[in-house]
Write an enzyme that holds these catalytic residues in place. Structure first.
Site, PDB file in Angstrom:
ATOM      1  N   LYS A 176       0.838  -1.210   0.000  1.00 28.11           N
ATOM      2  CA  LYS A 176       0.000   0.000   0.000  1.00 28.11           C
ATOM      3  C   LYS A 176       0.870   1.255   0.000  1.00 28.11           C
ATOM      4  O   LYS A 176       0.633   2.188  -0.764  1.00 28.11           O
ATOM      5  CB  LYS A 176      -0.891  -0.014   1.248  1.00 28.11           C
ATOM      6  CG  LYS A 176      -1.483   1.318   1.603  1.00 28.11           C
ATOM      7  CD  LYS A 176      -2.228   1.296   2.930  1.00 28.11           C
ATOM      8  CE  LYS A 176      -1.407   1.494   4.176  1.00 28.11           C
ATOM      9  NZ  LYS A 176      -1.137   2.868   4.594  1.00 28.11           N
ATOM     10  N   ASN A 177       1.903   1.272   0.882  1.00 23.67           N
ATOM     11  CA  ASN A 177       2.677   2.501   1.040  1.00 23.67           C
ATOM     12  C   ASN A 177       3.654   2.755  -0.106  1.00 23.67           C
ATOM     13  O   ASN A 177       4.298   3.807  -0.161  1.00 23.67           O
ATOM     14  CB  ASN A 177       3.410   2.502   2.389  1.00 23.67           C
ATOM     15  CG  ASN A 177       2.424   2.714   3.541  1.00 23.67           C
ATOM     16  OD1 ASN A 177       1.269   3.068   3.308  1.00 23.67           O
ATOM     17  ND2 ASN A 177       2.883   2.483   4.759  1.00 23.67           N
ATOM     18  N   ARG A 215      -4.336  10.402   5.026  1.00 17.68           N
ATOM     19  CA  ARG A 215      -3.305  11.439   5.061  1.00 17.68           C
ATOM     20  C   ARG A 215      -2.415  11.421   3.825  1.00 17.68           C
ATOM     21  O   ARG A 215      -1.884  12.439   3.425  1.00 17.68           O
ATOM     22  CB  ARG A 215      -2.400  11.248   6.275  1.00 17.68           C
ATOM     23  CG  ARG A 215      -3.071  11.260   7.590  1.00 17.68           C
ATOM     24  CD  ARG A 215      -2.047  10.962   8.654  1.00 17.68           C
ATOM     25  NE  ARG A 215      -0.896  11.825   8.488  1.00 17.68           N
ATOM     26  CZ  ARG A 215      -0.798  13.045   8.944  1.00 17.68           C
ATOM     27  NH1 ARG A 215      -1.762  13.567   9.638  1.00 17.68           N
ATOM     28  NH2 ARG A 215       0.292  13.762   8.737  1.00 17.68           N
ATOM     29  N   CYS A 218      -3.722  12.660  13.869  1.00 16.55           N
ATOM     30  CA  CYS A 218      -4.523  11.436  13.797  1.00 16.55           C
ATOM     31  C   CYS A 218      -4.272  10.646  15.064  1.00 16.55           C
ATOM     32  O   CYS A 218      -3.538  11.093  15.947  1.00 16.55           O
ATOM     33  CB  CYS A 218      -4.208  10.639  12.541  1.00 16.55           C
ATOM     34  SG  CYS A 218      -2.662   9.786  12.596  1.00 16.55           S
ATOM     35  N   ARG A 228       1.623  14.432  13.651  1.00 18.60           N
ATOM     36  CA  ARG A 228       1.959  14.226  12.250  1.00 18.60           C
ATOM     37  C   ARG A 228       1.857  15.490  11.377  1.00 18.60           C
ATOM     38  O   ARG A 228       1.066  15.552  10.427  1.00 18.60           O
ATOM     39  CB  ARG A 228       1.108  13.093  11.658  1.00 18.60           C
ATOM     40  CG  ARG A 228       1.269  11.805  12.436  1.00 18.60           C
ATOM     41  CD  ARG A 228       0.532  10.664  11.822  1.00 18.60           C
ATOM     42  NE  ARG A 228       1.188  10.170  10.623  1.00 18.60           N
ATOM     43  CZ  ARG A 228       0.672   9.234   9.827  1.00 18.60           C
ATOM     44  NH1 ARG A 228      -0.499   8.710  10.117  1.00 18.60           N
ATOM     45  NH2 ARG A 228       1.313   8.830   8.759  1.00 18.60           N
ATOM     46  N   PRO A 229       2.681  16.500  11.681  1.00 22.60           N
ATOM     47  CA  PRO A 229       2.665  17.705  10.847  1.00 22.60           C
ATOM     48  C   PRO A 229       3.288  17.449   9.471  1.00 22.60           C
ATOM     49  O   PRO A 229       3.901  16.400   9.252  1.00 22.60           O
ATOM     50  CB  PRO A 229       3.532  18.689  11.651  1.00 22.60           C
ATOM     51  CG  PRO A 229       4.445  17.822  12.460  1.00 22.60           C
ATOM     52  CD  PRO A 229       3.691  16.555  12.750  1.00 22.60           C
ATOM     53  N   ILE A 230       3.131  18.408   8.550  1.00 22.63           N
ATOM     54  CA  ILE A 230       3.792  18.286   7.232  1.00 22.63           C
ATOM     55  C   ILE A 230       4.719  19.483   6.991  1.00 22.63           C
ATOM     56  O   ILE A 230       4.938  19.898   5.866  1.00 22.63           O
ATOM     57  CB  ILE A 230       2.779  18.125   6.073  1.00 22.63           C
ATOM     58  CG1 ILE A 230       1.774  19.289   6.029  1.00 22.63           C
ATOM     59  CG2 ILE A 230       2.065  16.791   6.138  1.00 22.63           C
ATOM     60  CD1 ILE A 230       1.110  19.422   4.657  1.00 22.63           C
ATOM     61  N   ASP A 231       5.230  20.043   8.104  1.00 20.57           N
ATOM     62  CA  ASP A 231       6.086  21.229   7.989  1.00 20.57           C
ATOM     63  C   ASP A 231       7.315  21.008   7.097  1.00 20.57           C
ATOM     64  O   ASP A 231       7.716  21.892   6.344  1.00 20.57           O
ATOM     65  CB  ASP A 231       6.519  21.698   9.392  1.00 20.57           C
ATOM     66  CG  ASP A 231       7.169  20.593  10.211  1.00 20.57           C
ATOM     67  OD1 ASP A 231       6.675  19.445  10.164  1.00 20.57           O
ATOM     68  OD2 ASP A 231       8.177  20.854  10.887  1.00 20.57           O
ATOM     69  N   ASP A 267       5.397   0.353  12.084  1.00 24.05           N
ATOM     70  CA  ASP A 267       4.177  -0.284  11.573  1.00 24.05           C
ATOM     71  C   ASP A 267       4.077  -1.759  11.980  1.00 24.05           C
ATOM     72  O   ASP A 267       3.068  -2.410  11.693  1.00 24.05           O
ATOM     73  CB  ASP A 267       4.108  -0.164  10.041  1.00 24.05           C
ATOM     74  CG  ASP A 267       3.833   1.262   9.597  1.00 24.05           C
ATOM     75  OD1 ASP A 267       3.454   2.091  10.441  1.00 24.05           O
ATOM     76  OD2 ASP A 267       4.009   1.557   8.400  1.00 24.05           O
ATOM     77  N   ILE A 286       9.018   6.683  16.834  1.00 24.43           N
ATOM     78  CA  ILE A 286       8.605   7.424  15.627  1.00 24.43           C
ATOM     79  C   ILE A 286       7.351   8.261  15.889  1.00 24.43           C
ATOM     80  O   ILE A 286       7.306   9.442  15.543  1.00 24.43           O
ATOM     81  CB  ILE A 286       8.352   6.460  14.438  1.00 24.43           C
ATOM     82  CG1 ILE A 286       9.561   5.541  14.213  1.00 24.43           C
ATOM     83  CG2 ILE A 286       7.996   7.233  13.172  1.00 24.43           C
ATOM     84  CD1 ILE A 286      10.833   6.213  13.750  1.00 24.43           C
ATOM     85  N   ARG A 334      -8.188  -0.436   5.530  1.00 20.43           N
ATOM     86  CA  ARG A 334      -7.390   0.604   4.863  1.00 20.43           C
ATOM     87  C   ARG A 334      -6.099   0.022   4.287  1.00 20.43           C
ATOM     88  O   ARG A 334      -5.563   0.549   3.315  1.00 20.43           O
ATOM     89  CB  ARG A 334      -7.011   1.701   5.855  1.00 20.43           C
ATOM     90  CG  ARG A 334      -8.173   2.541   6.303  1.00 20.43           C
ATOM     91  CD  ARG A 334      -7.692   3.666   7.156  1.00 20.43           C
ATOM     92  NE  ARG A 334      -6.565   4.331   6.498  1.00 20.43           N
ATOM     93  CZ  ARG A 334      -5.710   5.133   7.095  1.00 20.43           C
ATOM     94  NH1 ARG A 334      -5.833   5.408   8.359  1.00 20.43           N
ATOM     95  NH2 ARG A 334      -4.729   5.689   6.426  1.00 20.43           N
TER      96      ARG A 334
END
Ligand code: EPZ
Length: 423
Positions: A22-23, A95, A119, A124-127, A308, A330, A400
């Site tokens: 998936k990833n 996300r 979440c 989980r920022p996207i800075d 994971d 993480i 998912r």
């Protein structure tokens, strides 16, 4: 809403085919936005996040076609994209929608993507995605919950990620391939999904060196073209089935997997006494330990032990003799499954980012709730060894990222049933 009803105590035995990752499939699908020509992706897992990404691309007016049902291949054509936007409704369910930001701004000079927000596993920022795109020349504003990026054409730059980020590396790599000049990305993620994405981009005409190492060099090109690519096997699904074999006292042969991507998990399971060996091309045989023993785990970026796989390892640790320590490094809130396992009779103490598991514990079936994708997998594994019946709520989380998990487990001898509740 669907629930799982699991009757524990069955030994699993047989062969299971591991699906595509998936990833790896998600960034590959987003990368198809980089060209007007057809991108043909094979070994696509039939999971909900992939369907969400296909919906997102269709929302942008890409043609997403599949020769089979359920789709295991996609042919994606992003000839013209009329909505360069990832709306909140789709981003909130997945996300990874943020992976469209880099390709959209690189090819069309404009992207509007809803901010993912936190979440259940962390903030989980996207800075870092934003900082890197700015370094490549994009003008970015964050307003009304959306990130808007504009650029006439991105230009090459040197950017060092302050911290390792998987989708951050993917997003910026897929932007840099169409930027003018050379981009050097430092402190990149090493996860196998990165070289897989780079392999697709190179087939599309990109010039990339060093994917899979900390430094990636990209010489930008003016345009990319059609390509066909087969997605790598899902290392987390494979790891989950290794634990399923080990925790049920069983013996499984995993087929179509990539053992090299599972080194840390295999080493850790062997330390617990589990027997694992390669068999043929893409085959892994797992045989349960005669006596499962405790082991300590720190989650780390690849090639370390994957976050994971943490929940699944915790389920195994409840059955191991001795005390296992898990340190989650993480994500800041990835222990929601621990309290559910405790409700099933596990002996787990969580203190900050450390979990201490004392085993073995006789688990007993209970009603439990899944909080995220991998937490659900951990609960399914715990239920497979619990006495009596476990009901797991909110299994949409597991849908998912795991393809037909209940069918795969049933074929191996588990008693697991999907029960659809009328709302
Ligand atoms: C990817 O998420 C995976 N998702 C996750 O898999 C996986 O758990 C994670 O990598 C770690 O391996 C996909 O590939 C779609 P990160 P990602 O950016 O890229 C912080 C699953 O179950 N960070 O590597 O979002 C972040 O908060 C999922 O399949 C920033 O601070 O993870 C985290 O603490 C869950 N700023 C750390 O970095 C940023 O701009 C690593 O996150 C970006 C990240």
């Amino acid at each position: 809403m669907d629930r799982f009803k699991i009757q524990g105590g069955r030994r699993l035995e047989g062969e299971v085919r591991i699906s595509g990752a998936k990833n790896a499939a998600l960034p590959a699908m987003a990368a198809s936005l980089l060209t007007a020509e057809a991108v043909h992706l094979k070994n696509i897992p039939h999971v909900r996040d992939i369907i969400t990404m296909a919906k997102l691309l269709a929302h942008m007016r890409c043609k997403v076609e599949s020769p089979d049902i359920p789709p295991s291949e996609f042919v994606i054509r992003a000839e013209s994209v009329s909505h360069a936007e990832a709306p909140y409704e789709l981003v909130k369910t997945m996300r990874a929608s943020v992976l469209t930001l880099g390709p959209l701004v690189a090819r069309f000079g404009y992207a509007r993507v809803s901010l993912p927000g936190g979440c259940s596993i962390g903030a989980r920022p996207i800075d870092m995605h934003i900082q890197a795109l700015e370094k490549l020349g994009a003008t970015i504003s964050v307003d009304h919950g959306y990130v808007e990026a504009r650029a006439t054409r991105l230009h090459g730059a040197v950017f060092r990620f302050p911290k390792i980020t998987v989708t951050g590396t993917e997003n910026i790599l897929t932007a840099a391939v169409l930027a003018e000049g050379e981009t050097v990305l430092e402190n990149c993620a090493l996860e196998p999904e990165i070289p897989d994405l780079a392999a697709l981009l190179v087939k599309m005409g990109a010039k990339i060196e060093g994917a899979g190492t900390p430094t990636i060099r990209v010489q930008g090109v003016d345009r990319l073209h059609a390509a066909t690519h087969t997605i790598i096997p899902d290392r987390i699904e494979a790891g989950t089935f290794l634990v399923a074999g080990a925790i049920t006292g069983g013996e499984l042969l995993l087929k179509h997997c990539e053992p090299q991507h599972l080194t840390a998990v295999i080493e850790k399971l062997k330390e617990c006494g589990v027997e694992i060996k390669c068999e043929g091309k893409g085959g892994l045989r797992v045989r349960a330990a005669k006596k499962l023993v405790a082991a300590d785990v720190n989650t780390e970026e690849y090639p370390g032990f994957a976050t994971d796989m943490q929940a699944q390892f915790m389920a195994l640790a409840t059955q191991a003799h001795g005390i296992s320590h898990i340190r989650e490094t993480i994500f800041e809130n990835r222990y929601l499954h621990a309290s559910e396992m405790v409700r099933m009779g596990a002996n787990i103490l969580v203190d900050g980012n450390t979990a201490v598991i004392t085993g073995p514990a006789q688990l007993s079936g209970a009603p439990v709730t899944a909080s995220d994708l991998r937490a659900s997998a951990g609960l399914v594994l715990a239920a497979l060894v619990a006495s009596n019946t476990t009901w797991i709520d909110r299994v949409y989380h597991i849908d998912r990222g795991y393809e037909q998990i209940e069918l795969k487990l049933t074929a191996l001898g588990a008693s697991i049933e999907r029960v659809t509740q009328q709302s």
